[in-house]
Design a protein around this motif. Structure first.
Motif, PDB file in Angstrom:
ATOM      1  N   ILE A  48      42.607  38.743  44.625  1.00  0.00           N
ATOM      2  CA  ILE A  48      42.045  39.215  43.348  1.00  0.00           C
ATOM      3  C   ILE A  48      42.644  40.570  42.994  1.00  0.00           C
ATOM      4  O   ILE A  48      42.876  40.878  41.820  1.00  0.00           O
ATOM      5  N   THR A  49      42.925  41.395  44.026  1.00  0.00           N
ATOM      6  CA  THR A  49      43.529  42.696  43.768  1.00  0.00           C
ATOM      7  C   THR A  49      44.854  42.537  43.033  1.00  0.00           C
ATOM      8  O   THR A  49      45.192  43.336  42.155  1.00  0.00           O
ATOM      9  N   LEU A  76      48.040  43.022  38.026  1.00  0.00           N
ATOM     10  CA  LEU A  76      48.761  42.361  36.929  1.00  0.00           C
ATOM     11  C   LEU A  76      48.137  42.732  35.584  1.00  0.00           C
ATOM     12  O   LEU A  76      48.842  43.109  34.637  1.00  0.00           O
ATOM     13  N   ALA A  77      46.791  42.659  35.525  1.00  0.00           N
ATOM     14  CA  ALA A  77      46.103  42.998  34.275  1.00  0.00           C
ATOM     15  C   ALA A  77      46.403  44.445  33.896  1.00  0.00           C
ATOM     16  O   ALA A  77      46.650  44.749  32.725  1.00  0.00           O
ATOM     17  N   ALA A  78      46.409  45.336  34.892  1.00  0.00           N
ATOM     18  CA  ALA A  78      46.663  46.752  34.605  1.00  0.00           C
ATOM     19  C   ALA A  78      48.082  46.954  34.089  1.00  0.00           C
ATOM     20  O   ALA A  78      48.305  47.729  33.153  1.00  0.00           O
ATOM     21  N   ILE A 127      45.609  40.164  40.944  1.00  0.00           N
ATOM     22  CA  ILE A 127      45.306  39.876  39.529  1.00  0.00           C
ATOM     23  C   ILE A 127      44.958  41.176  38.809  1.00  0.00           C
ATOM     24  O   ILE A 127      45.378  41.415  37.676  1.00  0.00           O
ATOM     25  N   LEU A 128      44.191  42.023  39.504  1.00  0.00           N
ATOM     26  CA  LEU A 128      43.794  43.311  38.923  1.00  0.00           C
ATOM     27  C   LEU A 128      45.026  44.133  38.554  1.00  0.00           C
ATOM     28  O   LEU A 128      45.126  44.687  37.450  1.00  0.00           O
ATOM     29  N   ILE A 176      50.042  44.713  32.515  1.00  0.00           N
ATOM     30  CA  ILE A 176      50.138  44.182  31.147  1.00  0.00           C
ATOM     31  C   ILE A 176      49.516  45.184  30.174  1.00  0.00           C
ATOM     32  O   ILE A 176      50.090  45.504  29.129  1.00  0.00           O
ATOM     33  N   ILE A 203      40.621  36.350  49.901  1.00  0.00           N
ATOM     34  CA  ILE A 203      40.304  36.142  48.475  1.00  0.00           C
ATOM     35  C   ILE A 203      40.247  37.478  47.723  1.00  0.00           C
ATOM     36  O   ILE A 203      40.906  37.637  46.689  1.00  0.00           O
ATOM     37  N   PRO A 204      39.516  38.484  48.227  1.00  0.00           N
ATOM     38  CA  PRO A 204      39.572  39.792  47.545  1.00  0.00           C
ATOM     39  C   PRO A 204      40.985  40.355  47.466  1.00  0.00           C
ATOM     40  O   PRO A 204      41.353  40.960  46.460  1.00  0.00           O
ATOM     41  N   GLY A 239      39.859  37.060  56.706  1.00  0.00           N
ATOM     42  CA  GLY A 239      38.491  37.222  56.218  1.00  0.00           C
ATOM     43  C   GLY A 239      38.439  37.645  54.760  1.00  0.00           C
ATOM     44  O   GLY A 239      37.641  37.140  53.982  1.00  0.00           O
ATOM     45  N   TYR A 240      39.325  38.572  54.399  1.00  0.00           N
ATOM     46  CA  TYR A 240      39.271  39.127  53.045  1.00  0.00           C
ATOM     47  C   TYR A 240      40.469  38.687  52.218  1.00  0.00           C
ATOM     48  O   TYR A 240      40.961  39.440  51.380  1.00  0.00           O
TER      49      TYR A 240
END
Lengths: 499, 186
Positions: B166-167, B172-174, B169-170, B176, B162-163, B159-160
């Motif tokens: 996305i976590t 990864l951004a943090a 990706i979050l 970097i 996709i979120p 169900g979740y």
């Protein structure tokens, strides 16, 4: 074409632009791992990241042309024209900001190509935020965007102001996220749903409860922080001034646009039953933001601070469209954001070319006599200022007129009147910029000799300025498209609400 | 009052007491250790709600891995013990205001018994069984249907999904961002 986002292929198709952009960001990140020494490497990475934006834009266009829709209720991410339009807008802004950064970073001595990766990841977050139909996706999109932009604000590590901007933005942003998350938790507690349409159905069918009201209020506060609405705006001027100029352009256009697009969808799909609760709140926010943003802008000497307060004022105008709670209002959000973002990117692009490495920020008096030395830059800046002001003949005028007609359409007179007054006040700080550039003589003979306008940035700014002029005369296609897509946004929610 | 309730109050009291001690200690290391204690008591409450897997994860991840990381960071930063200024009436005022607000919220929610919540939700247009939660009933149902791990894994990876992605990706951004901002020479 209908797809089922529950299947793996369907999920990838539903998120195609985001998947492409994330994948491209990972490729660029790998490239950065061994090409990160010289100015040429930085430029190469920037150019390659532009291809990613182009691919994602193409994917968005393909999805829109195929009319991709979800089977049944969309899960996690919307599949409608409003989302495709927001994706296209956000990708264009990000591509524009990337072009502005191309030579500027090297000139300022910021040689860390991870910059472009963070811009791409921030854009992924913005697209998820603007397209989310699920509160969890919305929150995660917001965080991906915010974390990347916190870092970008502090990217100029040699300057104290940049570090200060990053820290301030981070602390305030974390605070705002707390409000938003608490609101989401209360909404979930009151309805048992994360999906916006289902939340809307639950809230419309039951008596207003304290828990749901508190949830709506807290979510509004969280968004008000993100779009820098008065009285939650105190962070914006310092952060906008301290951040590297292309990043400021990104924050003033992309971040604000993504937050407003998400708020428009949230209010239209999840909280239509609570319109009596949030309308007065938006009214107050709009009036305070328009008046205080524009009044304080009058006193600014620095161009970046002035544009920061002007950005606050524009957020106030945008609340008018949301207040209207009509299809015309939703369409006006799209049109106004397009006009505002294009103008902001162009204005900051010109400003970035005037800045010198290590110098203090550009003051309005530093622009004196610009027309005599660099006529095209001065002309571009003049058109940007006129468009921000809403001068007839520019796209800014059309979009402001379209925006004001939204509350008028539902019989509200006072908000448009206050907006007109606020626009009148804004003449007081847009006009001095134009006058300084054209009428006043240069202060010294060497003035404006250090302006370096790299070719890609010149191209992007020229394109933006031409778009402002062309759309100012011939806005029909954009307005038609926006009003057509905005109607669809509400069509998803209505069948369930009236059941 | 049955045994479950007595156990709950023990764990709840323990959680509040150690949370209070966590924020009032002057030494960051003892603060961190009291946070570990809070995590343990929360794990106990999860077990009472029939969420054994989450309880185990709570101990492993939060009380174990995350807290060890916290302690490492505190020790690496080599923080001095700073005497706290308790006389700042502003802090006291803000704290008192917040406490009153939260207490008012508690009082407002006092009338919400599990039965009343269940009645309210069953009168809603789509009464989802997941909304009626007298004392861990949802978790118990899910565990009976799919097992302890499955009850958590199925919503997380279906169900979740996709979120969940996305976590990543979050994070990864943090990562970097942390590297870019902290490394002097890239």
């Amino acid at each position: 074409m209908t797809i089922d986002p529950g299947t793996p292929l369907g999920a990838v198709l539903a998120l195609l632009p985001e998947v492409i952009l994330t994948g491209w960001a990972l490729v660029v990140l790998l490239l950065v791992a061994w090409r990160h020494k010289s100015a040429g490497d930085s430029r190469l990475v920037g150019n390659i990241s532009l291809i990613g934006f182009a691919l994602a834009l193409a994917a968005t266009g393909w999805m829109a042309s195929q009319g991709v829709a979800a089977e049944g209720l969309p899960q996690m991410i919307a599949l409608d024209g409003f989302r495709f339009a927001s994706d296209a807008l956000l990708l264009t802004i990000a591509a524009g900001v990337t072009i502005l950064s191309l030579r500027w970073l090297e000139r300022q001595g910021i040689l860390a190509p991870e910059y472009y990766v963070l811009i791409m990841l921030a854009t992924v977050g913005m697209m998820l935020l603007a397209g989310a139909v699920d509160l969890i996706t919305l929150f995660l999109g917001l965080e991906v965007m915010s974390i990347s932009v916190y870092v970008l604000a502090g990217y100029d590590r040699t300057r104290r102001a940049s570090a200060e901007a990053a820290l301030k933005y981070f602390l305030i942003g974390a605070f705002a996220s707390g409000f938003l998350l608490y609101g989401i938790a209360l909404i979930y507690g009151a309805t048992g749903q994360f999906n916006m349409t289902l939340i809307g159905a639950q809230l419309a069918a039951t008596e207003p409860t304290l828990m749901a009201r508190a949830g709506v209020a807290l979510m509004l506060i969280g968004f008000a922080f993100k779009v820098a609405a008065v009285p939650f705006h105190a962070w914006a001027p310092d952060v906008y001034e301290g951040a590297p100029t292309p990043v400021t352009a990104f924050m003033a256009s992309g971040v604000k646009a993504a937050a407003f697009l998400a708020l428009a969808r949230l209010l239209a799909e999840a909280f239509p039953g609570y319109v009596e609760l949030w309308r007065p709140v938006l009214f107050g926010l709009a009036v305070a933001t328009m008046l205080i943003g524009n009044l304080v802008a009058l006193a600014q000497q620095s161009m970046k601070r002035m544009l920061a307060y002007s950005a606050i004022g524009h957020a106030g105008y945008l609340f008018l469209a949301l207040w209207a709670h009509s299809d015309a209002g939703t369409a006006a959000v799209l049109v106004y954001l397009l006009a505002y973002s294009v103008t902001t990117v162009a204005a900051f692009g010109i400003l970035a070319s005037i800045e010198r490495a290590g110098a203090r920020t550009v003051l309005i008096s530093d622009l004196e006599g610009l027309y005599a030395v660099r006529p095209f830059a001065a002309l571009g800046m003049t058109i940007c200022m006129l468009s921000l002001l809403g001068f007839p003949g520019t796209f800014g005028f059309i979009s402001k007129w379209y925006l004001l007609s939204a509350p008028l359409g539902v019989g509200e007179v006072w908000l448009p009147i206050i907006a007109m007054v606020a626009s009148g006040i804004s003449i007081g700080y847009y006009l001095p910029v134009i006058l300084a550039m054209t009428l006043k003589p240069t202060r010294t003979r060497q003035a404006h000799q250090t302006i370096r306008f790299p070719r890609p940035a010149k191209f992007a700014v020229a394109l933006c300025v031409i778009a402002i002029l062309v759309l100012g005369i011939w806005p029909r296609p954009v307005l038609d498209f926006a009003s057509h897509e905005a109607v669809r946004l509400r069509q998803v929610a209505t069948p369930i609400l009236t059941r | 009052m049955d045994v479950v309730q007595i156990v709950f109050w023990c764990f709840a009291g323990w959680a509040i007491l150690s949370a209070l001690l966590c924020v009032t200690r002057a030494n960051p290391i003892s603060s961190a250790l009291w946070l570990v204690s809070t995590m343990f008591s929360l794990a106990g409450i999860f077990i009472l709600l029939h969420a054994e897997f989450i309880a185990a994860i709570q101990v492993l991840v939060y009380a174990g891995a995350v807290m060890v990381l916290f302690l490492f960071v505190i020790m690496l930063l080599n923080l001095e013990e700073t005497p706290r200024d308790w006389n700042r009436w502003m802090f006291w005022l803000a704290g008192a205001g917040l406490s009153i607000l939260l207490a008012a919220q508690l009082v407002a929610l006092r009338g919400y018994s599990p039965q009343r919540l269940a009645n309210e939700f069953s009168s809603m247009p789509s009464p989802d069984p997941g909304l009626v939660f007298p004392e861990g009933a949802v978790a118990r149902q899910a565990v009976e249907a799919r097992g302890v791990v499955g009850a958590l894994a199925e919503p997380l990876f279906q169900g979740y999904l996709i979120p969940f992605e996305i976590t990543s990706i979050l994070l990864l951004a943090a990562v970097i961002g942390a590297v870019v901002l902290s490394k002097k020479r890239l």
